[in-house]
Design an enzyme around this catalytic site. Structure first.
Site, PDB file in Angstrom:
ATOM      1  N   THR A 102       0.871  -1.181   0.000  1.00  0.00           N
ATOM      2  CA  THR A 102       0.000   0.000   0.000  1.00  0.00           C
ATOM      3  C   THR A 102       0.905   1.228   0.000  1.00  0.00           C
ATOM      4  O   THR A 102       2.090   1.127   0.308  1.00  0.00           O
ATOM      5  CB  THR A 102      -0.957   0.027   1.219  1.00  0.00           C
ATOM      6  OG1 THR A 102      -1.730  -1.165   1.230  1.00  0.00           O
ATOM      7  CG2 THR A 102      -1.877   1.217   1.257  1.00  0.00           C
ATOM      8  N   THR A 107      -3.856   1.149  -2.865  1.00  0.00           N
ATOM      9  CA  THR A 107      -3.289  -0.182  -2.626  1.00  0.00           C
ATOM     10  C   THR A 107      -3.687  -1.193  -3.683  1.00  0.00           C
ATOM     11  O   THR A 107      -4.729  -1.044  -4.326  1.00  0.00           O
ATOM     12  CB  THR A 107      -3.755  -0.691  -1.236  1.00  0.00           C
ATOM     13  OG1 THR A 107      -3.095  -1.909  -0.932  1.00  0.00           O
ATOM     14  CG2 THR A 107      -5.253  -0.911  -1.174  1.00  0.00           C
TER      15      THR A 107
HETATM   16  N1  GLY Z   1      -5.293  -3.809   1.963  1.00  0.00           N
HETATM   17  C1  GLY Z   1      -4.944  -3.020   3.069  1.00  0.00           C
HETATM   18  C2  GLY Z   1      -6.080  -2.272   3.649  1.00  0.00           C
HETATM   19  O1  GLY Z   1      -6.922  -1.819   2.903  1.00  0.00           O
HETATM   20  O2  GLY Z   1      -6.191  -2.136   4.825  1.00  0.00           O
END
Ligand code: GLY
Length: 585
Positions: A388, A406
């Site tokens: 991310t 992300t």
């Molecule tokens: N994929 C990480 C989040 O959205 O928390």
């Protein structure tokens, strides 16, 4: 006078050793960030623009667009799309994100939710193996792990609703860098090696990453001509350039070729959602942050409103860390039990973010003893991976963007759709795919976050603003479930008077209810503090590997100075600032 402190460990050593005592709730009179009375003479607008992002090329892309007359929202399109090109390890057009905006003209704060959605075929049963167990390979690798992407829709929405420039201008740096290439850096190359087995299963990934016969190596130039063409189509046709026509056809074909199932209507029908941010006060700061389907804002409101009962600057390091960890523990329990996509689940947000609820949580914190997490009712909490990316922008009009985007884990699903350059996310793993079964990162299932067609998976991404009468800061970070606590510690550090660079560099601690452990980076807690916490009943995992990649910018209205901070854990991050009286770290 407030104490200006540099690390969590030194804080307790410098502060006086007063017994732990909750002070009156609601100590939130307006005042300056360093505790002095708010100055009546503050600048009305920043002296220029400031951008902090995780790569020099994305920061430069945003500054280029500002120099062409773009505002913070145009710059956000440039930074976001360039990160999609230079950081495929973290985010991209095949993923999603959250964009927290402050529109200076209207004074409005808005949260643009570009989270991926679950395809209808991705039912919980689709993730079970022949024995009825969670198929872990399917939940994190390849087409089934991917949600319908949201990031391209966000870029179009920002440009059309808030920007001043056409997409052909704001996407131009990303198109150029995708076509001409950029030098591979260490994290990109080592991340590829970690995901290599999965990525090389897929034709599109092999065509892109093995174009010269070898995986990307540090220092060599990495070109993505298909991605440049996809970005050009987005610039020419807007939403339709990605979600219909040639690109959409190739995405659907790629998913089908690898055994997955997306419908054309799921792509064509994808829309971002504008949502009201979570807002609350903390010691004179107005905090504006992420609402569900992020868990970040609710958790931060709980933690900070619990902590408002103490003057943290007056506590020694042991008691300060104790109350912070206890507040984190309680908020992460609630995150697990209650939160999901607001379009699908009823959530007690008003109660969870109320001062009364915080007072109740605070009353349950023993001043000298850890509360074992299994004494708090609930189930195990998610542990997520740490990819991310985040960027922060302020412009000369006072517009702000705090954006976290992300593809979920390292290089997302590992699967590039042939002919598009688009690397698909593996965000489906952020759902509780099989109730009661932890996923690869320890996620236990719960109803609020069960997958349903069109539903958005729960996130920890917490793009945020904080404002006092004389200072504004924009901040956020990657790091899975550790995002929320990074942003939280950043807010505490700003409150204690630290500079943006100090905020970004600060050693971190984290508690997420389960596992029942205070995790600490090297330098966050000294040996005496660890011993003191252990004597209270805490388990401390000190000296863990570093985590996070916090990017922040701030505007001090008293001296009209812009400043930025980029996380020193990531050597390729950069702060860019235009205008006078500005500080670049
Ligand atoms: N994929 C990480 C989040 O959205 O928390």
């Amino acid at each position: 006078m407030r104490v200006m402190l540099r690390t969590l460990a030194t804080l307790g050593l410098l502060a006086s050793m007063l017994p732990l005592q909750a002070c009156a709730q609601g100590d939130s009179q307006a005042r300056s960030a360093d505790g002095s009375p708010a100055s009546p003479r503050v600048a009305a607008h920043p002296p220029g623009a400031a951008i902090a992002s995780a790569h020099g090329l994305s920061t430069d892309a945003g500054m280029e667009i500002i120099a062409q007359g773009g505002n913070a929202f145009d710059a956000a399109v440039a930074v976001s799309s360039t990160l999609s090109v230079v950081e495929p390890i973290s985010s991209g057009l095949g993923g999603g994100g959250f964009f927290l905006l402050h529109d200076a003209r209207s004074g409005r704060d808005v949260f643009v939710d570009a989270r991926e959605t679950a395809p209808a075929a991705a039912t919980p049963e689709a993730f079970l193996d022949a024995n009825g167990e969670l198929d872990r390979d399917r939940s994190v690798n390849g087409p089934w792990s991917a949600g319908i992407p949201g990031l391209p829709a966000a870029l179009v929405h920002l440009a059309e609703q808030y920007g001043q420039l056409p997409l052909s201008k704001s996407l131009a740096p990303a198109i150029r860098i995708a076509r001409d290439g950029f030098p591979v850096y260490e994290r990109l190359a080592s991340g590829y090696e970690r995901r290599r087995e999965v990525m090389e299963r897929y034709r599109g990934s092999r065509e892109l990453f093995l174009a010269d016969g070898d995986p990307p190596k540090e220092g060599e130039v990495f070109r993505q001509p298909d991605l440049a063409r996809t970005l050009e189509l987005l610039a020419e046709k807007g939403h339709d350039g990605f979600y219909r026509g040639d690109v959409a056809g190739k995405l659907l074909a790629a998913v089908a070729e690898e055994g997955g199932q997306w419908e054309a209507g799921e792509l064509a029908g994808y829309q971002v959602k504008e949502r009201a941010p979570i807002q609350f006060d903390y010691r004179g700061w107005k905090v504006t942050t992420a609402p569900p389907p992020s868990s970040g804002g609710v958790a931060m409101a709980e933690i900070l409103q619990v902590l408002e009962g103490w003057d943290l600057g007056e506590l020694d390091a042991v008691h300060r860390t104790h109350v912070i960890a206890e507040a984190m523990r309680r908020a992460y329990r609630d995150r697990t039990l209650y939160l999901g996509d607001p379009d699908f689940v009823e959530m007690p947000i008003a109660r969870l973010t109320s001062l009364d609820y915080a007072a109740g949580l605070r009353a349950g914190i023993h001043p000298e003893k850890a509360t074992p997490s299994d004494l708090l009712p609930g189930q195990l909490a998610p542990l997520e991976d740490e990819e991310t990316t985040h960027f922060s922008i302020i412009d000369a009009q006072g517009n702000r963007v705090s954006a976290t985007q992300t593809v979920n884990l390292l290089y997302g699903s590992g699967m590039v759709a042939p002919g598009t350059g688009v690397l698909l996310n593996n965000e489906m793993d952020d759902f509780a795919l099989r109730p009661g079964t932890p996923n690869a990162f320890g996620v236990m299932g719960y109803d609020a976050n069960a997958p349903e067609p069109g539903k958005r998976m729960l996130s920890s991404m917490t793009p945020s603003f904080i404002e006092s009468d004389d200072r504004v800061a924009v901040l956020g970070a990657p790091g899975g479930s550790r995002i929320i606590t990074q942003v939280l510690l950043g807010i505490l550090a700003y409150d204690e008077g630290m500079s943006p660079q100090e905020v970004a560099a600060l050693p971190r601690i984290h508690h997420q209810w389960m596992p029942d452990t205070i995790a600490a980076e090297p330098g966050a807690l000294d040996a005496a503090t660890v011993r003191g916490l252990e004597a209270m009943g805490h388990t401390v995992s000190a000296g863990e590997r570093q985590w996070g990649n916090l990017q922040t910018v701030s505007w001090d209205k008293r001296n009209d100075t812009l400043e930025g901070g980029t996380d020193p854990r990531n050597p390729v991050g950069k702060v860019g600032i235009s205008g006078a009286a500005s500080k670049v770290p």
